[in-house]
Write an enzyme that holds these catalytic residues in place. Structure first.
Site, PDB file in Angstrom:
ATOM      1  N   ASP A 134     -11.017  -7.098  17.851  1.00 28.98           N
ATOM      2  CA  ASP A 134     -11.189  -6.923  19.293  1.00 28.98           C
ATOM      3  C   ASP A 134     -11.555  -8.256  19.937  1.00 28.98           C
ATOM      4  O   ASP A 134     -12.109  -9.146  19.280  1.00 28.98           O
ATOM      5  CB  ASP A 134     -12.323  -5.918  19.572  1.00 28.98           C
ATOM      6  CG  ASP A 134     -11.888  -4.472  19.389  1.00 28.98           C
ATOM      7  OD1 ASP A 134     -10.694  -4.218  19.122  1.00 28.98           O
ATOM      8  OD2 ASP A 134     -12.758  -3.589  19.516  1.00 28.98           O
ATOM      9  N   ARG A 184      -2.629  -7.037  20.538  1.00 30.09           N
ATOM     10  CA  ARG A 184      -2.916  -6.051  21.597  1.00 30.09           C
ATOM     11  C   ARG A 184      -3.260  -6.805  22.887  1.00 30.09           C
ATOM     12  O   ARG A 184      -4.147  -7.656  22.888  1.00 30.09           O
ATOM     13  CB  ARG A 184      -4.105  -5.175  21.203  1.00 30.09           C
ATOM     14  CG  ARG A 184      -4.507  -4.181  22.305  1.00 30.09           C
ATOM     15  CD  ARG A 184      -5.902  -3.586  22.090  1.00 30.09           C
ATOM     16  NE  ARG A 184      -6.022  -2.979  20.787  1.00 30.09           N
ATOM     17  CZ  ARG A 184      -7.184  -2.911  20.127  1.00 30.09           C
ATOM     18  NH1 ARG A 184      -8.299  -3.397  20.634  1.00 30.09           N
ATOM     19  NH2 ARG A 184      -7.216  -2.350  18.944  1.00 30.09           N
TER      20      ARG A 184
HETATM   21  C1  LIG Z   1      -6.636   0.481  23.141  1.00 29.22           C
HETATM   22  C2  LIG Z   1      -7.523  -0.385  23.982  1.00 29.22           C
HETATM   23  C3  LIG Z   1      -8.286  -1.373  23.373  1.00 29.22           C
HETATM   24  C4  LIG Z   1      -9.062  -2.225  24.145  1.00 29.22           C
HETATM   25  N1  LIG Z   1      -9.686  -3.285  23.560  1.00 29.22           N
HETATM   26  C5  LIG Z   1     -10.326  -4.192  24.335  1.00 29.22           C
HETATM   27  C6  LIG Z   1     -10.842  -5.404  23.795  1.00 29.22           C
HETATM   28  O1  LIG Z   1     -10.751  -5.670  22.598  1.00 29.22           O
HETATM   29  N2  LIG Z   1     -11.453  -6.280  24.643  1.00 29.22           N
HETATM   30  C7  LIG Z   1     -11.562  -6.037  25.990  1.00 29.22           C
HETATM   31  O2  LIG Z   1     -12.099  -6.883  26.718  1.00 29.22           O
HETATM   32  N3  LIG Z   1     -11.103  -4.879  26.523  1.00 29.22           N
HETATM   33  C8  LIG Z   1     -10.497  -3.967  25.743  1.00 29.22           C
HETATM   34  N4  LIG Z   1      -9.986  -2.816  26.308  1.00 29.22           N
HETATM   35  C9  LIG Z   1     -10.368  -2.445  27.691  1.00 29.22           C
HETATM   36  C10 LIG Z   1      -9.466  -3.081  28.722  1.00 29.22           C
HETATM   37  O3  LIG Z   1      -9.726  -4.467  28.801  1.00 29.22           O
HETATM   38  C11 LIG Z   1      -9.662  -2.456  30.112  1.00 29.22           C
HETATM   39  O4  LIG Z   1     -10.980  -2.628  30.531  1.00 29.22           O
HETATM   40  C12 LIG Z   1      -9.349  -0.975  30.174  1.00 29.22           C
HETATM   41  O5  LIG Z   1      -8.236  -0.642  29.397  1.00 29.22           O
HETATM   42  C13 LIG Z   1      -9.051  -0.545  31.620  1.00 29.22           C
HETATM   43  O6  LIG Z   1      -7.911  -1.196  32.092  1.00 29.22           O
HETATM   44  P1  LIG Z   1      -6.471  -0.479  32.256  1.00 29.22           P
HETATM   45  O7  LIG Z   1      -5.451  -1.432  31.741  1.00 29.22           O
HETATM   46  O8  LIG Z   1      -6.490   0.839  31.613  1.00 29.22           O
HETATM   47  O9  LIG Z   1      -6.216  -0.428  33.801  1.00 29.22           O
HETATM   48  P2  LIG Z   1      -7.070   0.122  35.016  1.00 29.22           P
HETATM   49  O10 LIG Z   1      -6.371  -0.373  36.237  1.00 29.22           O
HETATM   50  O11 LIG Z   1      -8.522  -0.214  34.858  1.00 29.22           O
HETATM   51  O12 LIG Z   1      -6.930   1.671  34.875  1.00 29.22           O
HETATM   52  C14 LIG Z   1      -5.712   2.359  35.113  1.00 29.22           C
HETATM   53  C15 LIG Z   1      -6.041   3.844  35.196  1.00 29.22           C
HETATM   54  O13 LIG Z   1      -6.519   4.294  33.924  1.00 29.22           O
HETATM   55  C16 LIG Z   1      -7.608   5.174  34.078  1.00 29.22           C
HETATM   56  N5  LIG Z   1      -8.834   4.563  33.513  1.00 29.22           N
HETATM   57  C17 LIG Z   1      -8.991   3.292  33.124  1.00 29.22           C
HETATM   58  N6  LIG Z   1     -10.236   3.098  32.608  1.00 29.22           N
HETATM   59  C18 LIG Z   1     -10.861   4.286  32.718  1.00 29.22           C
HETATM   60  C19 LIG Z   1     -12.169   4.746  32.353  1.00 29.22           C
HETATM   61  N7  LIG Z   1     -13.071   3.955  31.796  1.00 29.22           N
HETATM   62  N8  LIG Z   1     -12.471   6.046  32.596  1.00 29.22           N
HETATM   63  C20 LIG Z   1     -11.574   6.880  33.159  1.00 29.22           C
HETATM   64  N9  LIG Z   1     -10.327   6.504  33.515  1.00 29.22           N
HETATM   65  C21 LIG Z   1      -9.979   5.235  33.301  1.00 29.22           C
HETATM   66  C22 LIG Z   1      -7.741   5.427  35.557  1.00 29.22           C
HETATM   67  O14 LIG Z   1      -6.929   6.540  35.879  1.00 29.22           O
HETATM   68  C23 LIG Z   1      -7.176   4.166  36.159  1.00 29.22           C
HETATM   69  O15 LIG Z   1      -6.705   4.355  37.466  1.00 29.22           O
HETATM   70  C24 LIG Z   1      -9.175  -1.995  25.553  1.00 29.22           C
HETATM   71  C25 LIG Z   1      -8.417  -0.993  26.148  1.00 29.22           C
HETATM   72  C26 LIG Z   1      -7.573  -0.205  25.395  1.00 29.22           C
HETATM   73  C27 LIG Z   1      -6.763   0.834  26.093  1.00 29.22           C
END
Ligand SMILES: Cc1cc2nc3c(=O)[nH]c(=O)nc-3n(C[C@H](O)[C@H](O)[C@H](O)COP(=O)(O)OP(=O)(O)OC[C@H]3O[C@@H](n4cnc5c(N)ncnc54)[C@H](O)[C@@H]3O)c2cc1C
Length: 308
Positions: A134, A184
């Site tokens: 991560d 990722r």
């Molecule tokens: C598989 C995976 C691994 C990850 N690993 C890391 C990592 O190693 N390091 C790191 O910094 N970040 C990591 N993240 C988190 C990432 O950086 C984002 O903070 C997170 O995915 C929210 O961004 P989004 O791309 O989903 O878009 P957004 O624009 O934030 O969300 C799009 C839509 O998804 C839904 N959504 C998003 N987050 C939430 C929530 N918390 N609760 C409810 N609904 C939500 C909502 O409907 C929102 O409108 C990871 C995310 C995923 C999916």
């Protein structure tokens, strides 16, 4: 924006005590972290894989302060992998690890984290699966990428995470795509200063698309870590343009977020991997989920008031 405020406040010990002890917390936490032990999580692994989903497992816990805790983190992953061996799910269930939990922030942390993560990568390879490192805050990334490169010498399938909000990431993506890595791509979940990271959502989204294009056109295996419907549609289009088959990239989403979308993409024939966290030290992981979506915080606060 509320997200950065929540992330900043989440570093205070008082906040940690308040949230951890709140009467309703466990019930809300369970949505994102559906178990504390290997025994709790095995039925969930079975259920999700039976439904055609793949998983990446995260044993939560990151703010460790002693080498003994880092060893315990390693052992927790080894215990999980021993149990996965019996389930014979191979690469359907991989591991996600945070190097901070393996001692990266302690004295001599780079070597300590490498020494602790290597047996986990070896054990994962022995049961036919792999590990993804991560990405944490930007100060940790040079060490993470160096450990990734070192592990790939023996275990080329080892993956890593890159964060679209950081200015450095476009260059990292070019390097990793040329090296043929599993990567990722996420937007980024930490509070980062304006000197190193885009602060506006539209800038982060545009960077995400540019980086994704690099990964799709490169030699590696892109893993699209996002719940954003627009980015998922763009990813499908970019994969098509790059001539990638359905098994030459995958989508990844977090357990508890847009579960219907997990199943929809899997039903369309995509590889869909659910990042599933479990364990007792859930505070940091949980606070990032609250920060990503202020509605989660409102729900949490409302349940505290109604219980109070
Ligand atoms: C598989 C995976 C691994 C990850 N690993 C890391 C990592 O190693 N390091 C790191 O910094 N970040 C990591 N993240 C988190 C990432 O950086 C984002 O903070 C997170 O995915 C929210 O961004 P989004 O791309 O989903 O878009 P957004 O624009 O934030 O969300 C799009 C839509 O998804 C839904 N959504 C998003 N987050 C939430 C929530 N918390 N609760 C409810 N609904 C939500 C909502 O409907 C929102 O409108 C990871 C995310 C995923 C999916």
């Amino acid at each position: 924006m509320l997200g950065p405020v929540i992330l900043a406040a989440s570093r205070s010990d008082r906040m940690r005590r308040l949230i951890s002890a709140a009467p309703v917390t466990k019930q809300v936490v369970d949505r994102f972290i559906p178990g504390e032990t290997v025994a709790d999580i095995v039925p969930i692994i079975r259920d999700l894989t039976d439904r055609g989903l793949e998983l990446t497992m995260d044993v939560v816990g990151e703010d460790i302060t002693t080498p003994e805790q880092a060893t315990a983190a390693r052992d927790a992953y080894l215990e999980l992998i021993a149990r996965l061996k019996d389930l014979e799910l191979g690469e359907k269930v991989e591991m996600s690890v945070k190097l901070s939990m393996f001692g990266q922030a302690l004295e001599g942390g780079h070597e300590l984290a490498l020494a602790n993560v290597r047996p986990v990568v070896e054990a994962a390879a022995a049961i036919g699966t792999t590990v993804t490192l991560d990405a944490e805050d930007h100060t940790t990334l040079d060490s993470m990428f160096a450990i990734h490169e070192e592990l790939r010498k023996d275990f080329p399938q080892t993956g890593c995470v890159i964060q679209a909000y950081l200015f450095r990431t476009e260059a990292d993506a070019r390097r990793l795509a040329a090296a043929g890595s599993r990567v990722r791509l996420v937007k980024g979940a930490y509070k980062e200063p304006a000197e190193v990271a885009y602060q506006q959502k539209h800038e982060i989204d545009k960077a995400y698309v540019r980086i994704l294009k690099t990964l799709m056109e490169g030699e590696g295996y892109p893993m699209i870590g996002s719940h954003d419907p627009r980015l998922i549609a763009i990813a499908q289009e970019l994969a098509h343009q790059a001539g990638r088959k359905l098994d030459e990239y995958e989508f990844q989403m977090l357990y508890g977020i847009r579960g219907d979308e997990h199943l929809r993409l899997a039903a369309e024939g995509h590889r869909m991997r659910v990042y599933t966290a479990y364990g007792t030290d859930w505070y940091g992981y949980f606070m990032r989920r609250l920060a990503e979506k202020p509605a989660n915080l409102r729900f949490f606060l409302r349940s505290m008031v109604s219980k109070g």
